[in-house]
Design an enzyme around this catalytic site. Sequence first.
Site, mmCIF file in Angstrom:
data_model
loop_
_atom_site.group_PDB
_atom_site.id
_atom_site.type_symbol
_atom_site.label_atom_id
_atom_site.label_comp_id
_atom_site.label_asym_id
_atom_site.label_seq_id
_atom_site.Cartn_x
_atom_site.Cartn_y
_atom_site.Cartn_z
ATOM 1 N N HIS A 25 -13.975 -5.613 11.636
ATOM 2 C CA HIS A 25 -14.899 -6.193 10.662
ATOM 3 C C HIS A 25 -16.302 -6.389 11.233
ATOM 4 O O HIS A 25 -17.285 -6.234 10.509
ATOM 5 C CB HIS A 25 -14.329 -7.504 10.128
ATOM 6 N N ASP A 28 -7.805 2.494 7.186
ATOM 7 C CA ASP A 28 -7.162 1.467 8.006
ATOM 8 C C ASP A 28 -5.722 1.288 7.540
ATOM 9 O O ASP A 28 -5.363 0.267 6.953
ATOM 10 C CB ASP A 28 -7.958 0.158 7.864
ATOM 11 N N SER A 50 -11.640 -6.614 4.561
ATOM 12 C CA SER A 50 -12.701 -5.627 4.352
ATOM 13 C C SER A 50 -13.215 -5.602 2.917
ATOM 14 O O SER A 50 -14.432 -5.489 2.702
ATOM 15 C CB SER A 50 -12.208 -4.237 4.756
ATOM 16 N N GLU A 93 -5.133 0.152 -2.939
ATOM 17 C CA GLU A 93 -4.013 -0.557 -2.324
ATOM 18 C C GLU A 93 -2.734 -0.150 -3.039
ATOM 19 O O GLU A 93 -2.622 -0.326 -4.253
ATOM 20 C CB GLU A 93 -4.218 -2.073 -2.403
ATOM 21 N N ASP A 151 -2.219 5.687 -3.926
ATOM 22 C CA ASP A 151 -2.246 6.240 -2.586
ATOM 23 C C ASP A 151 -3.712 6.442 -2.179
ATOM 24 O O ASP A 151 -4.416 7.292 -2.731
ATOM 25 C CB ASP A 151 -1.501 7.577 -2.591
ATOM 26 N N GLY A 152 -4.162 5.663 -1.209
ATOM 27 C CA GLY A 152 -5.564 5.709 -0.829
ATOM 28 C C GLY A 152 -5.988 7.005 -0.173
ATOM 29 O O GLY A 152 -7.140 7.430 -0.313
ATOM 30 N N HIS A 189 -6.915 1.629 2.332
ATOM 31 C CA HIS A 189 -5.819 0.652 2.457
ATOM 32 C C HIS A 189 -6.445 -0.741 2.458
ATOM 33 O O HIS A 189 -6.585 -1.376 3.505
ATOM 34 C CB HIS A 189 -5.024 0.888 3.742
#
Length: 275
Positions: A18, A162, A99, A117, A142-143, A41
């Site tokens: 971050h 991530d 994030s 997500e 699905d990212g 994600h």
Amino acid sequence: MNYRHAFHAGNFADLVKHAALLRLLARLMEDGRPLTVIDTHAGRGLYDLAGEEARKSGEAEAGIVRLMGAKDAPAAFRPLVQAVAALNGGGPVRRYPGSPWLIAQALRPADRYLACELRKEEHDALRSALKGRANVETLCTDGYRAAVERCPPRGRALLLIDPPFEKPDDYGRIVETLEGARASNPAVQALVWLPLKDLETFDAFLRDLEDAGLPPALVCEARIRPLADPMKMNGCALVLWNGPDLATDLADICGWVAQALGDGGASRVYRLPSS
């Protein structure tokens, strides 16, 4: 591995990710051009550090709580410290921003943010946390796939990747996602977070990046302990792909985390050439 971020929110790895993310966003927003951010994600956006999961792990106490009380943290941590202080009204650290919260706070009117997500309960919490935010869209999907499908063909775009690394194909899918997004927009940039357990797994990922012929990357590692036990998360790494030169900031961030929060820790920053 089975991963629930509520146990780990505000830990040393979050500080690395971050703090770097906020410095990167500030650099990308310097010239005033619009920016699209796609988060593959996203998680739930906000985390309750007084909750059972965080209290059970104690990782926030050893991470963000230590940072907030530190007198020697480098300037690269200042935006994260300010964001956490504002979220908690200047009082004790009871909530930690993921994030999505940090990105949404940084957006300008012309910017866009897509937060993905896959877990429904996490997405529901994410949607609630970001409700009413301008220029923000959340998707329960699905990212990896969304990052390729929704990457704008023109203009500036940043992918934040991530994953929880619950599945053995996560490393391969990261490389595939970067290749697919670049095919759509050659100027796309990415910040990728990875755990450090053993060097072979991480080095294999870096070799795959090189073999894919992707643009040069800046790599930073924060090891909080020697990489002696591959069953433990011994540190974390960031790969800044096709991005601005943040070598000094990343060195400061990873160096402080490794030394102040680690046990026999070490850090390094280096460049990964394109093939």
